[in-house]
Design an enzyme around this catalytic site. Structure first.
Site, PDB file in Angstrom:
ATOM      1  CB  CYS A 127      -1.997   6.973  -2.383  1.00 25.39           C
ATOM      2  SG  CYS A 127      -3.424   8.513  -2.115  1.00 25.39           S
ATOM      3  CG  ASP A 128      -1.792   3.430  -0.435  1.00 22.20           C
ATOM      4  OD1 ASP A 128      -0.855   3.366  -0.540  1.00 22.20           O
ATOM      5  OD2 ASP A 128      -2.739   3.778   0.954  1.00 22.20           O
ATOM      6  CB  CYS A 188      -5.618   7.603  -0.705  1.00 23.44           C
ATOM      7  SG  CYS A 188      -4.763   8.654  -2.208  1.00 23.44           S
TER       8      CYS A 188
END
Length: 313
Positions: free
Chosen positions: A141-142, A138
């Protein structure tokens, strides 16, 4: 063997942000919900280390802690949270029947499906070895953790291109590793990728491994695998992002509900309602687009409110 039956008003399947949020709202509406945690209690978030984009946690929070907080909140209002996996469904008529672990049937007036999706991996042992240490499925997300660093994205479709473009805004260099000699993505996405100066597309490359001491430091690739001019290539990267798709965990509901070609449950536009009255789908199992904890939580809230309204008709 005789299956034991139990009757409930509201059954929630899955325990990610969607499931727990649905449980919080359903409990507060006196629906006495029963929630089964499923294959991965806490959902996909339990595999992420830091969550920095969930509102209300200004200093960030680990995925497992966030899910534990949501679970405690659901329990505080009286949700009945159980471990167990839904193995079969019968949505032919109300009350709907869900088999748990192949041995118990729950009959329910309303059903909220929050079974999530599972990111697809290449299946390399190194992906597990470096999970949370440079391997991610993701980018939104990261990606933030890789500012000014070098990263690679695996995949050739729209998702892979989107992730590469997103990461290009943060990272120094992005490699897009594509097995085929072309991109599967839409023309618009392809053009955007080729116009982005710090994205380098590596066509006809397969990833065969990752290396690094305390995290990912590089990837072993093979160019033109199986061809006479096959060659091994190593790239130096700090992050390895998979963008080869997700598989929604919707198989047991497919005989009854409509899904798209990938398996995402179709809902009535802008709502968590499915085509069956009293059956709702929330979170990643019904969301091919956003796949964020906060959007999943929001859809879980909607599903519980819809369930309460349905029961009061």
């Amino acid at each position: 063997m005789e299956l034991t039956n139990e009757k409930v008003r509201c059954l929630i399947i899955g325990s990610g942000p969607a499931g727990y949020t649905a449980a919080i709202y359903a409990s507060r509406a006196n629906l006495s919900p029963v929630l089964y945690e499923g294959i991965q209690p806490g959902g996909q978030l339990t595999t992420t280390t830091e969550v920095e984009n969930f509102p209300g946690y200004p200093n960030g929070v680990t995925g497992p802690e966030l899910m534990e907080d949501l679970k405690k909140q659901a329990l505080r209002f009286g949700a009945d949270v159980r471990s167990g996996i839904a193995t079969a469904s019968d949505l032919s008529s109300s009350p709907y029947k869900i088999t748990i672990d192949g041995e118990k049937v729950i009959e329910t007036d309303t059903l909220i499906i929050c079974t999530g999706a599972t990111a697809k991996y290449l299946g390399l042992p190194d992906e597990a070895k470096y999970a949370g240490m440079g391997v991610s499925a993701c980018a939104t997300c990261d990606g933030f953790f890789y500012r000014k660093k070098n990263v690679a994205v695996v995949g050739g479709g729209d998702t892979a291109c989107e992730e590469a473009i997103y990461l290009a805004g943060l990272a120094k260099q992005v490699y897009l590793i594509v097995r085929k000699p072309y991109l599967r993505a839409s023309k618009v996405m392809q053009e955007r990728v080729f116009k982005t100066p710090n994205i380098q597309v590596l066509f006809e490359h397969n990833t065969i491994g990752l290396f690094g001491e305390n995290g990912v430091e590089g990837a072993h690739l093979v160019k033109r695998l199986g061809e006479p001019d096959e060659e091994k290539v190593d790239i130096a990267i700090d992050g390895f992002f998979l963008a080869i798709g997700h598989k929604p965990n919707s198989d047991i509901f497919k005989p009854w509900l409509e899904t798209d070609e990938v398996g995402y449950i179709k809902t009535i536009e802008g709502t968590p309602r499915t085509k069956i009255p009293g059956v709702f789908a929330a979170g990643d199992v019904a969301d091919p687009h956003y796949r964020q904890a906060i959007t999943a939580a929001g859809s879980g809230c909607k599903a519980a409110i819809e369930a309460e309204r349905y029961l009061s008709l």
